[in-house]
Design a protein around this motif. Structure first.
Motif, short mmCIF file in Angstrom:
data_model
loop_
_atom_site.label_atom_id
_atom_site.label_comp_id
_atom_site.label_asym_id
_atom_site.label_seq_id
_atom_site.Cartn_x
_atom_site.Cartn_y
_atom_site.Cartn_z
N CYS A 1 0.82 -1.22 0.00
CA CYS A 1 0.00 0.00 0.00
C CYS A 1 0.85 1.27 0.00
CB CYS A 1 -0.95 0.01 1.20
SG CYS A 1 -2.30 -1.16 1.01
N GLY A 2 2.15 1.14 -0.03
CA GLY A 2 3.01 2.32 -0.01
C GLY A 2 2.91 3.15 -1.27
N ALA A 3 2.84 2.51 -2.43
CA ALA A 3 2.84 3.22 -3.71
C ALA A 3 1.44 3.44 -4.27
CB ALA A 3 3.67 2.44 -4.73
N ARG A 4 0.43 3.08 -3.53
CA ARG A 4 -0.95 3.19 -4.01
C ARG A 4 -1.87 3.50 -2.83
NH1 ARG A 4 -1.52 -1.86 -6.82
NH2 ARG A 4 0.46 -2.64 -6.16
N LYS A 5 -3.07 3.97 -3.13
CA LYS A 5 -4.06 4.24 -2.10
C LYS A 5 -4.95 3.01 -1.93
CE LYS A 5 -7.45 7.42 -0.49
NZ LYS A 5 -8.79 7.75 -0.72
N CYS A 6 -4.82 2.35 -0.79
CA CYS A 6 -5.60 1.14 -0.53
C CYS A 6 -6.93 1.49 0.13
CB CYS A 6 -4.81 0.19 0.38
SG CYS A 6 -3.39 -0.54 -0.42
N ARG A 7 -7.99 0.89 -0.37
CA ARG A 7 -9.32 1.08 0.24
C ARG A 7 -9.59 0.02 1.29
NH1 ARG A 7 -13.90 1.58 -3.98
NH2 ARG A 7 -15.05 1.87 -2.05
N MET B 1 -7.41 -4.06 -2.13
CA MET B 1 -8.13 -3.39 -3.20
C MET B 1 -7.65 -1.96 -3.17
SD MET B 1 -12.07 -2.83 -4.40
CE MET B 1 -12.45 -1.65 -3.16
N ALA B 2 -7.05 -1.52 -4.26
CA ALA B 2 -6.39 -0.23 -4.26
C ALA B 2 -6.38 0.39 -5.65
CB ALA B 2 -4.94 -0.40 -3.78
N SER B 3 -6.08 1.67 -5.69
CA SER B 3 -5.82 2.32 -6.97
C SER B 3 -4.45 1.85 -7.45
CB SER B 3 -5.85 3.83 -6.82
OG SER B 3 -4.91 4.24 -5.85
N PRO B 4 -4.21 1.83 -8.75
CA PRO B 4 -2.90 1.40 -9.23
C PRO B 4 -1.84 2.44 -8.86
CG PRO B 4 -4.21 2.21 -11.05
CD PRO B 4 -5.10 2.20 -9.85
N PRO B 5 -0.57 2.03 -8.80
CA PRO B 5 0.50 3.00 -8.55
C PRO B 5 0.52 4.05 -9.67
CG PRO B 5 1.33 0.75 -8.35
CD PRO B 5 -0.05 0.66 -8.91
N ASP B 6 1.02 5.22 -9.38
CA ASP B 6 1.12 6.27 -10.40
C ASP B 6 1.87 5.76 -11.62
OD1 ASP B 6 -0.22 8.09 -8.82
OD2 ASP B 6 1.59 9.02 -8.02
N GLU C 1 -1.65 1.38 -15.24
CA GLU C 1 -3.08 1.20 -15.44
C GLU C 1 -3.55 0.02 -14.60
OE1 GLU C 1 -5.98 0.41 -19.22
OE2 GLU C 1 -4.33 1.82 -19.43
N SER C 2 -4.75 0.10 -14.08
CA SER C 2 -5.26 -0.98 -13.23
C SER C 2 -5.64 -2.19 -14.07
CB SER C 2 -6.49 -0.51 -12.44
OG SER C 2 -7.59 -0.34 -13.30
N VAL C 3 -5.66 -3.34 -13.42
CA VAL C 3 -6.14 -4.56 -14.05
C VAL C 3 -7.63 -4.37 -14.34
CG1 VAL C 3 -6.57 -7.02 -13.71
CG2 VAL C 3 -4.47 -6.00 -12.84
N GLY C 4 -8.04 -4.53 -15.57
CA GLY C 4 -9.44 -4.38 -15.93
C GLY C 4 -9.85 -2.96 -16.26
N GLY C 5 -8.93 -2.00 -16.12
CA GLY C 5 -9.22 -0.62 -16.49
C GLY C 5 -10.15 0.14 -15.56
N LYS C 6 -10.41 -0.39 -14.37
CA LYS C 6 -11.28 0.29 -13.41
C LYS C 6 -10.45 1.21 -12.52
CE LYS C 6 -14.79 -3.18 -13.60
NZ LYS C 6 -16.05 -3.48 -13.03
N GLN C 7 -11.10 1.96 -11.64
CA GLN C 7 -10.37 2.86 -10.76
C GLN C 7 -9.57 2.13 -9.70
OE1 GLN C 7 -13.07 5.74 -9.13
NE2 GLN C 7 -13.34 6.78 -11.07
N THR C 8 -10.01 0.93 -9.34
CA THR C 8 -9.29 0.13 -8.36
C THR C 8 -9.07 -1.27 -8.92
OG1 THR C 8 -11.31 -0.61 -7.25
CG2 THR C 8 -10.23 1.38 -6.37
#
Length: 111
Positions: A49-55, A69-74, A77-84
């Motif tokens: 969770c250091g390089a991404r925002k974990c929900r 479950m998190a946003s992808p690192p800067d 792109e996320s797996v599946g193209g979703k926000q998380t």
């Protein structure tokens, strides 16, 4: 056998999951470290969770792997193209497997 919802031929009831699970049991992987019980933890304490925002985050105490479950690192792109995305993170902090996010329950792996 009577379907959930009781009483013989009555209408079937459908439930909706709204709250985070307290944990998950993962089995069937050829990677022994991935298998086991993942318990709900504070996302700030999760590996990966250091390089991404974990929900939300779950931790396997036996193997020190995390399921987040998190946003992808800067820049990624996320797996599946979703926000998380749901991601298994190994004890070294490397992403190992991902699945599209935006769900309360992570999806199953593909064969």
């Amino acid at each position: 056998v009577v379907p959930y919802g009781g009483g013989g031929g009555g209408p079937r009831r459908v439930g909706t999951v709204r709250d985070w699970a307290q944990g998950f049991f993962v089995a069937g992987s050829s990677l022994d470290s991935l298998n086991g019980v993942y318990a709900l933890i504070n996302p700030d304490d999760a590996g990966g969770c250091g390089a991404r925002k974990c929900r939300i985050a779950y931790h396997n105490e036996a193997s020190d792997w995390s399921l987040v479950m998190a946003s992808p690192p800067d820049g990624h792109e996320s797996v599946g193209g979703k926000q998380t995305e749901w991601v298994f993170v190994d004890r070294g902090g490397a992403d190992r497997f991902g699945h599209p996010g935006e769900t309360v329950i992570p999806g199953a792996g593909d064969r």
